[in-house]
Design a protein around this motif. Structure first.
Motif, PDB file in Angstrom:
ATOM      1  N   ASP A  65       4.187  17.263  10.359  1.00 44.37           N
ATOM      2  CA  ASP A  65       2.975  16.451  10.208  1.00 44.37           C
ATOM      3  C   ASP A  65       3.243  15.078  10.818  1.00 44.37           C
ATOM      4  OD1 ASP A  65       0.841  17.777   8.263  1.00 44.37           O
ATOM      5  OD2 ASP A  65       2.843  18.405   7.639  1.00 44.37           O
ATOM      6  N   LEU A  66       2.305  14.612  11.618  1.00 44.30           N
ATOM      7  CA  LEU A  66       2.451  13.328  12.310  1.00 44.30           C
ATOM      8  C   LEU A  66       1.189  12.515  12.070  1.00 44.30           C
ATOM      9  CD1 LEU A  66       3.943  11.534  14.481  1.00 44.30           C
ATOM     10  CD2 LEU A  66       2.644  12.796  16.199  1.00 44.30           C
ATOM     11  N   LEU A  67       1.361  11.257  11.696  1.00 42.37           N
ATOM     12  CA  LEU A  67       0.175  10.450  11.418  1.00 42.37           C
ATOM     13  C   LEU A  67       0.376   9.016  11.887  1.00 42.37           C
ATOM     14  CD1 LEU A  67       0.622   8.538   8.543  1.00 42.37           C
ATOM     15  CD2 LEU A  67       1.113  10.854   7.789  1.00 42.37           C
ATOM     16  N   CYS A  68      -0.732   8.364  12.089  1.00 42.81           N
ATOM     17  CA  CYS A  68      -0.709   6.981  12.545  1.00 42.81           C
ATOM     18  C   CYS A  68      -1.511   6.116  11.578  1.00 42.81           C
ATOM     19  CB  CYS A  68      -1.311   6.906  13.945  1.00 42.81           C
ATOM     20  SG  CYS A  68      -1.533   5.221  14.537  1.00 42.81           S
ATOM     21  N   LEU A  69      -0.888   5.062  11.091  1.00 49.23           N
ATOM     22  CA  LEU A  69      -1.541   4.095  10.203  1.00 49.23           C
ATOM     23  C   LEU A  69      -1.422   2.720  10.824  1.00 49.23           C
ATOM     24  CD1 LEU A  69       0.253   5.284   6.960  1.00 49.23           C
ATOM     25  CD2 LEU A  69      -2.223   5.390   7.230  1.00 49.23           C
ATOM     26  N   ASP A  70      -2.398   1.859  10.554  1.00 51.62           N
ATOM     27  CA  ASP A  70      -2.182   0.476  10.959  1.00 51.62           C
ATOM     28  C   ASP A  70      -1.324  -0.211   9.893  1.00 51.62           C
ATOM     29  OD1 ASP A  70      -3.793  -0.486   8.896  1.00 51.62           O
ATOM     30  OD2 ASP A  70      -5.554  -0.793  10.162  1.00 51.62           O
ATOM     31  N   ASN A  74      -4.405   1.578   6.961  1.00 50.70           N
ATOM     32  CA  ASN A  74      -5.602   2.326   7.347  1.00 50.70           C
ATOM     33  C   ASN A  74      -5.217   3.462   8.291  1.00 50.70           C
ATOM     34  OD1 ASN A  74      -7.696   0.736   6.025  1.00 50.70           O
ATOM     35  ND2 ASN A  74      -7.000  -0.890   7.413  1.00 50.70           N
ATOM     36  N   LEU A  75      -5.629   4.670   7.934  1.00 53.45           N
ATOM     37  CA  LEU A  75      -5.309   5.829   8.768  1.00 53.45           C
ATOM     38  C   LEU A  75      -6.062   5.733  10.083  1.00 53.45           C
ATOM     39  CD1 LEU A  75      -3.873   8.702   8.799  1.00 53.45           C
ATOM     40  CD2 LEU A  75      -6.139   9.592   8.274  1.00 53.45           C
ATOM     41  N   LYS A  76      -5.311   5.928  11.161  1.00 53.52           N
ATOM     42  CA  LYS A  76      -5.968   5.956  12.466  1.00 53.52           C
ATOM     43  C   LYS A  76      -6.167   7.411  12.904  1.00 53.52           C
ATOM     44  CE  LYS A  76      -5.863   3.605  16.879  1.00 53.52           C
ATOM     45  NZ  LYS A  76      -5.025   2.946  17.866  1.00 53.52           N
ATOM     46  N   TRP A  77      -5.140   8.210  12.760  1.00 54.66           N
ATOM     47  CA  TRP A  77      -5.277   9.643  13.041  1.00 54.66           C
ATOM     48  C   TRP A  77      -4.182  10.437  12.344  1.00 54.66           C
ATOM     49  CZ3 TRP A  77      -0.832  11.152  15.496  1.00 54.66           C
ATOM     50  CH2 TRP A  77      -0.204  10.252  16.370  1.00 54.66           C
ATOM     51  N   TYR A  78      -4.442  11.733  12.233  1.00 53.74           N
ATOM     52  CA  TYR A  78      -3.502  12.637  11.564  1.00 53.74           C
ATOM     53  C   TYR A  78      -3.390  13.898  12.412  1.00 53.74           C
ATOM     54  CZ  TYR A  78      -1.025  14.901   7.773  1.00 53.74           C
ATOM     55  OH  TYR A  78      -0.041  15.493   7.022  1.00 53.74           O
ATOM     56  N   ARG A  79      -2.199  14.375  12.580  1.00 52.97           N
ATOM     57  CA  ARG A  79      -2.005  15.575  13.398  1.00 52.97           C
ATOM     58  C   ARG A  79      -1.131  16.573  12.635  1.00 52.97           C
ATOM     59  NH1 ARG A  79      -2.095  16.564  19.056  1.00 52.97           N
ATOM     60  NH2 ARG A  79      -2.183  18.846  19.131  1.00 52.97           N
ATOM     61  N   GLY A  80      -1.624  17.764  12.449  1.00 48.52           N
ATOM     62  CA  GLY A  80      -0.868  18.799  11.744  1.00 48.52           C
ATOM     63  C   GLY A  80      -0.186  19.729  12.731  1.00 48.52           C
ATOM     64  N   LEU A  81       0.894  19.244  13.348  1.00 49.90           N
ATOM     65  CA  LEU A  81       1.588  20.082  14.331  1.00 49.90           C
ATOM     66  C   LEU A  81       2.193  21.319  13.664  1.00 49.90           C
ATOM     67  CD1 LEU A  81       3.244  17.163  16.302  1.00 49.90           C
ATOM     68  CD2 LEU A  81       1.484  18.702  17.179  1.00 49.90           C
ATOM     69  N   GLY A  82       2.530  21.198  12.379  1.00 54.34           N
ATOM     70  CA  GLY A  82       3.048  22.341  11.627  1.00 54.34           C
ATOM     71  C   GLY A  82       1.946  23.340  11.299  1.00 54.34           C
ATOM     72  N   HIS A  83       0.736  22.843  11.140  1.00 57.85           N
ATOM     73  CA  HIS A  83      -0.406  23.722  10.901  1.00 57.85           C
ATOM     74  C   HIS A  83      -0.729  24.496  12.178  1.00 57.85           C
ATOM     75  CE1 HIS A  83      -4.121  25.133   9.192  1.00 57.85           C
ATOM     76  NE2 HIS A  83      -4.809  24.622  10.197  1.00 57.85           N
ATOM     77  N   GLU A  84      -0.611  23.804  13.300  1.00 60.65           N
ATOM     78  CA  GLU A  84      -0.892  24.449  14.583  1.00 60.65           C
ATOM     79  C   GLU A  84       0.210  25.434  14.970  1.00 60.65           C
ATOM     80  OE1 GLU A  84      -1.662  21.326  17.487  1.00 60.65           O
ATOM     81  OE2 GLU A  84      -2.550  20.164  15.875  1.00 60.65           O
ATOM     82  N   HIS A  85       1.435  25.161  14.494  1.00 58.15           N
ATOM     83  CA  HIS A  85       2.588  26.017  14.845  1.00 58.15           C
ATOM     84  C   HIS A  85       3.282  26.420  13.546  1.00 58.15           C
ATOM     85  CE1 HIS A  85       2.094  24.974  19.091  1.00 58.15           C
ATOM     86  NE2 HIS A  85       1.777  23.780  18.632  1.00 58.15           N
ATOM     87  N   PRO A  86       2.711  27.394  12.825  1.00 58.14           N
ATOM     88  CA  PRO A  86       3.199  27.691  11.466  1.00 58.14           C
ATOM     89  C   PRO A  86       4.651  28.164  11.416  1.00 58.14           C
ATOM     90  CG  PRO A  86       1.309  29.070  12.064  1.00 58.14           C
ATOM     91  CD  PRO A  86       1.549  28.179  13.214  1.00 58.14           C
ATOM     92  N   TRP A 116       0.833  -1.207   0.000  1.00 61.73           N
ATOM     93  CA  TRP A 116       0.000   0.000   0.000  1.00 61.73           C
ATOM     94  C   TRP A 116       0.866   1.255   0.000  1.00 61.73           C
ATOM     95  CZ3 TRP A 116       1.192   2.552   4.481  1.00 61.73           C
ATOM     96  CH2 TRP A 116       1.476   1.809   5.627  1.00 61.73           C
ATOM     97  N   GLN A 117       0.227   2.326  -0.414  1.00 62.67           N
ATOM     98  CA  GLN A 117       0.854   3.648  -0.373  1.00 62.67           C
ATOM     99  C   GLN A 117      -0.209   4.642   0.072  1.00 62.67           C
ATOM    100  OE1 GLN A 117       2.814   5.000  -3.970  1.00 62.67           O
ATOM    101  NE2 GLN A 117       2.669   7.152  -3.387  1.00 62.67           N
ATOM    102  N   ARG A 118       0.134   5.474   1.017  1.00 70.22           N
ATOM    103  CA  ARG A 118      -0.792   6.522   1.444  1.00 70.22           C
ATOM    104  C   ARG A 118      -0.109   7.874   1.272  1.00 70.22           C
ATOM    105  NH1 ARG A 118      -3.534   3.059   0.626  1.00 70.22           N
ATOM    106  NH2 ARG A 118      -4.842   1.824   2.012  1.00 70.22           N
ATOM    107  N   ASN A 119      -0.894   8.840   0.834  1.00 66.91           N
ATOM    108  CA  ASN A 119      -0.356  10.152   0.487  1.00 66.91           C
ATOM    109  C   ASN A 119      -1.085  11.237   1.275  1.00 66.91           C
ATOM    110  OD1 ASN A 119       1.051   8.916  -1.966  1.00 66.91           O
ATOM    111  ND2 ASN A 119      -1.107   8.447  -2.342  1.00 66.91           N
ATOM    112  N   PHE A 120      -0.329  12.206   1.692  1.00 63.94           N
ATOM    113  CA  PHE A 120      -0.913  13.301   2.472  1.00 63.94           C
ATOM    114  C   PHE A 120      -0.277  14.615   2.035  1.00 63.94           C
ATOM    115  CE2 PHE A 120      -0.833   9.414   4.956  1.00 63.94           C
ATOM    116  CZ  PHE A 120      -2.170   9.271   5.305  1.00 63.94           C
ATOM    117  N   TRP A 121      -0.927  15.719   2.383  1.00 68.21           N
ATOM    118  CA  TRP A 121      -0.357  17.039   2.109  1.00 68.21           C
ATOM    119  C   TRP A 121       0.341  17.546   3.361  1.00 68.21           C
ATOM    120  CZ3 TRP A 121      -5.656  16.303   0.709  1.00 68.21           C
ATOM    121  CH2 TRP A 121      -5.904  16.267  -0.666  1.00 68.21           C
ATOM    122  N   ALA A 128      -8.592  17.441   5.804  1.00 68.54           N
ATOM    123  CA  ALA A 128      -8.485  16.955   4.410  1.00 68.54           C
ATOM    124  C   ALA A 128      -7.547  15.753   4.341  1.00 68.54           C
ATOM    125  CB  ALA A 128      -7.986  18.076   3.509  1.00 68.54           C
ATOM    126  N   ASN A 129      -6.513  15.750   5.164  1.00 73.12           N
ATOM    127  CA  ASN A 129      -5.601  14.604   5.180  1.00 73.12           C
ATOM    128  C   ASN A 129      -6.263  13.357   5.766  1.00 73.12           C
ATOM    129  OD1 ASN A 129      -3.096  15.246   3.954  1.00 73.12           O
ATOM    130  ND2 ASN A 129      -2.597  16.604   5.654  1.00 73.12           N
TER     131      ASN A 129
END
Lengths: 404, 379
Positions: A135-140, A144-156, A97-102, B75-76
């Protein structure tokens, strides 16, 4: 239903494997595997290449291996804003699998790197992928995405324009990240179950690329301890609460990352400084310091009572892990970013130009016994497992293995 | 062992298979879009994304449509769910219909991000069908899709050059330059046009401001100079002079002087205008005439610490020294009034002494949210 659940549990238990390499420098962060037997030599395209796959995008992050799956991160796109997590079958290299995010944070970086510089980490059930854009994310393990966290979005303002590289760790169901730069700087403990912040610790606003490490607790039931490292020194925090337990000043490397055996911590400070970790929650004593073992940009590794570093001139140094005395030195070729690994009695050091040098450690002094040109830039520290080495270059991922 | 694993996998599939229920996807995507920057709503979103990921391919358009441009984190989450659904559907031999994806991509009211994901899903299952859509992305609001169209134009132009059809090649390159919002593409196109003996002013193309007045050097004050308020922050009087830092290279007093950039130049370089000195503060000011009241983006880059004001209002403050210097490194939204607007930049040089810190400059442009240059309306 109980029978079904029992079968599911049994399947889960039997599917675990001891050959996992779940983070940068392996499960125990020593960078070595005594039982791993690699072929004496290989080539980039043919000899002992179990498989080779092309990667979309690139990044210096290390591959990891979990439950027969090799997981890597890369980044590409016009502004390196496309973040990728890829999973390959360790057996045949098939992309599972491959998962892609921005990227949601800053992606600026030096041309040699990308936001895919921090290595992913796994607790055996999930993959936690972290990127230089914070950007921090958790996949199984099935993608399968479990959660996504945009720490860079929160702290630009988090991020430096050279690029961020600190790899996360996971312990006590907490993902510990260290984000230190000239803007928003902090370390955080993120709940591995749902991505929420357990704790937040403001940090020095100076560029730092070193990764946290996990100090094991000596008593069961104790909270685990994470050790944060930067130019000021090291800070031990409770991984669950973020409470600062102790600090040791004197400065530490802002690039290469310390390691721990559980009883001792090899801190990249004043060369190399070894701490006695009787109880990781208590400020430790210094056992020895050895400035000749300074690892520069690569991180130290440990094997069979010896500690190995590569200095800024590309010299491999071997020191006695008990005393810090320098045993021998060996000049390698080229410039390095990747930390070497040790399989059995072979140390594999791969320089930036992609030249893999196999150093035989069985004699009194290390000796280069093979040089293999991998044909592309390599910055990622390889992974070991199941008598194989996984090498990630700018464009490809290889599995090198002998007889299967 | 394999038997146990097969049984377990089979049971897992049976337990997890969830038929699509009309409206259910909407409820789940709402939970994901409800997550906040304080990491609120995450446990609910974790459950929602798990459920979404198990849906069949029919749910894809609804999940894609829930992606919002102003909610990049959510969106992600949704992209993760959509890709899991699409993966599973392809493996099961029941992929979403090409026509459905094409219709989604061509519906411009959908968020650019969601249309881009739809395009990549289409490309995965039918590369030829995806390729056919690329020319239509030339002026797309999705910069990801537009990039593909410009790449294709550049390939076409290159082929014309190879066939010695110079005029056609120039025309296509110029079409590509008009379309691109990407600095790398623009630079390649400018180089290619130069080879064809056509000069391109990329400074003009991206809207970098060229007419400035600069003043230096004020005291760095051991680092406090970034926060200290010097006269240009209180008033802009191009005829005034002020006590400056007492250094040999820049004799006091500090006075405004004009600085005009030529074609192809974009850098306002204080080292050239004054002297390569450290621990100093300088300012640059310009006016920008707007046809109407409008919200714009100021985009700038500098290796020095910067503050930027528009009509006296501070729009950004970045106390970062020598961490790099990039195209569109910093962005701030600003409201312009009709007529003349004043843009003031504070540029602070710190005490670092390494050779690579010996730089003191910035570049700044005015554009829309896509990066399209907005021209100064001055006659």
């Amino acid at each position: 239903m109980r029978i079904l659940l029992s079968l599911l549990c049994l399947a889960a238990i039997v599917s675990t494997t001891a050959a996992d390499w779940r983070q940068f420098r392996g499960n125990d962060t020593t960078g070595s595997s005594a039982s791993c037997e690699l072929p004496d030599k290989w080539s980039a395209d043919d000899e002992n290449v179990a498989w080779k796959v092309e990667l979309p995008g690139r990044g210096p992050s290390s591959p990891i291996m979990v439950d027969g799956k090799v997981i890597v991160t890369t980044a590409d796109g016009a502004d390196l804003e496309q973040l990728h997590v890829l999973c390959f079958s360790a057996e045949d290299g098939k992309k599972l699998w491959q998962r892609n995010f921005w990227a949601t944070g800053r992606t600026f970086c030096h041309p040699q790197t990308t936001p895919a510089a921090p290595s992913p980490v796994s607790d055996g059930k999930h993959v936690y992928a972290f990127f230089g854009s914070s950007d921090l994310l958790c996949l199984d393990l099935d993608g399968n995405l479990k959660w996504y966290r945009g720490l860079g979005h929160e702290h630009p303002k988090a991020g430096n324009d050279v690029g961020m590289a600190s790899s996360p760790i996971v312990l006590d169901d907490t993902v510990v990240v260290q984000i230190e730069n000239q803007g928003d700087s902090f370390a955080a403990g993120i709940n591995a179950e749902n991505g929420q912040t357990r704790w937040f610790l403001p940090r020095s606003e100076r560029a730092n690329w070193a990764s946290p490490i996990a100090l094991k607790s000596v008593k069961s039931g104790d909270e685990s301890v994470a050790l944060l490292q930067n130019g000021d020194g090291v800070t031990a925090v409770s991984s669950k609460s973020g409470v600062v337990l102790w600090e040791l000043g004197g400065g530490a490397s802002t690039i290469s990352t310390s390691l721990t055996t559980g009883d001792q911590a090899f801190i990249v400070s004043k060369g190399l400084t070894v701490l006695d970790l009787k109880d990781p929650r208590v400020k430790p004593e210094i056992i020895w310091e050895a400035n000749k073992l300074n690892p520069n940009s690569m991180s130290p590794i440990l094997h069979d009572g010896k500690v190995y570093t590569i200095n800024g001139s590309g010299v491999l140094n071997c020191g006695d892990a008990a005393t810090g005395d320098l045993d021998w030195s060996l000049r390698l070729k080229g410039k390095f970013w990747a930390t070497p690994v040790i399989a059995g009695q072979k140390l594999i050091a791969i320089n930036y130009d992609g030249l893999a040098m196999v150093v035989d450690l069985s004699g009194k002094k290390g000796e280069i016994v093979e040089e293999i040109d991998m044909g592309e830039h390599i910055q990622a520290t390889p992974a070991l497992g199941d008598n194989a080495i996984y090498i990630k270059g700018d464009h490809h991922l290889w599995k090198i293995a002998g007889k299967q | 062992m394999r038997l146990y694993q097969s049984i377990a996998a089979g049971i897992a599939v049976v337990l997890s298979a969830t038929p699509l229920v009309a409206g259910e996807a909407a409820e789940l995507t709402q939970k994901i879009n409800a997550i906040s920057e304080e990491a609120l709503g995450y446990p609910e979103a974790v459950k929602a994304v798990t459920k979404l990921s198990q849906m069949n391919a029919d749910a894809i358009p609804e999940v894609l449509a829930a992606m919002k441009q102003d909610r990049p984190v959510a969106a992600n989450w949704l992209r993760g769910a959509v890709e899991a659904i699409a993966d599973k559907a392809r493996q099961e031999g029941t992929p979403i219909a090409n026509e459905t994806l094409i219709e989604f991509i061509e519906t411009k009211t959908h968020a650019p991000k969601s249309r881009s994901v739809a395009y990549h899903l289409l490309k995965q299952q039918d590369e030829e069908a995806a390729k056919k859509l690329v020319p239509g992305f030339e002026n797309d609001a999705s910069l990801e899709l537009r990039l593909l169209a410009v790449d294709r134009l550049m390939e076409d132009a290159k082929a014309k050059v190879k066939d010695e059809q110079k005029e056609e090649a120039i025309a296509i390159y110029q079409q590509a330059l008009t379309a691109t919002r990407n600095a790398h593409q623009a630079s390649l196109i400018a180089d290619a046009l130069k080879e064809l003996e056509v000069e391109v002013d990329t400074t003009e193309h991206f809207g970098f401001l060229k007419n400035w007045h600069v003043i230096a050097a004020f005291e760095f004050a051991k680092g406090d100079g970034f926060d200290a308020v010097y006269p240009p922050e209180k008033e802009i009087d191009l005829e005034a002079s002020y006590p400056g830092k007492l250094i040999d290279e820049i004799p006091a007093p500090a006075k405004w002087q004009p600085l005009q950039l030529g074609s192809g130049e974009k850098r306002v370089d204080f080292n050239k205008a004054f002297a390569p000195v450290k621990e100093v503060v300088g300012y640059a000011v310009t006016t920008f005439d707007s046809d109407e009241a409008q919200e714009v983006e100021l985009r700038w880059g500098s290796p020095n610490a910067t503050k930027v004001w528009v009509n006296g209002e501070l729009v950004a403050s970045d106390k970062v020294y020598h961490a790099g210097d990039n195209f569109d490194q910093y962005t701030a939204k600003a409201k312009l009034k009709p007529g003349e607007n004043t843009i003031l930049v504070k540029l602070v040089q710190n005490e670092q002494t390494q050779s690579w810190t010996n730089v003191w400059h910035f570049e700044l442009r005015v554009c829309d949210h896509l990066g399209t240059a907005i021209a100064d309306a001055k006659p």
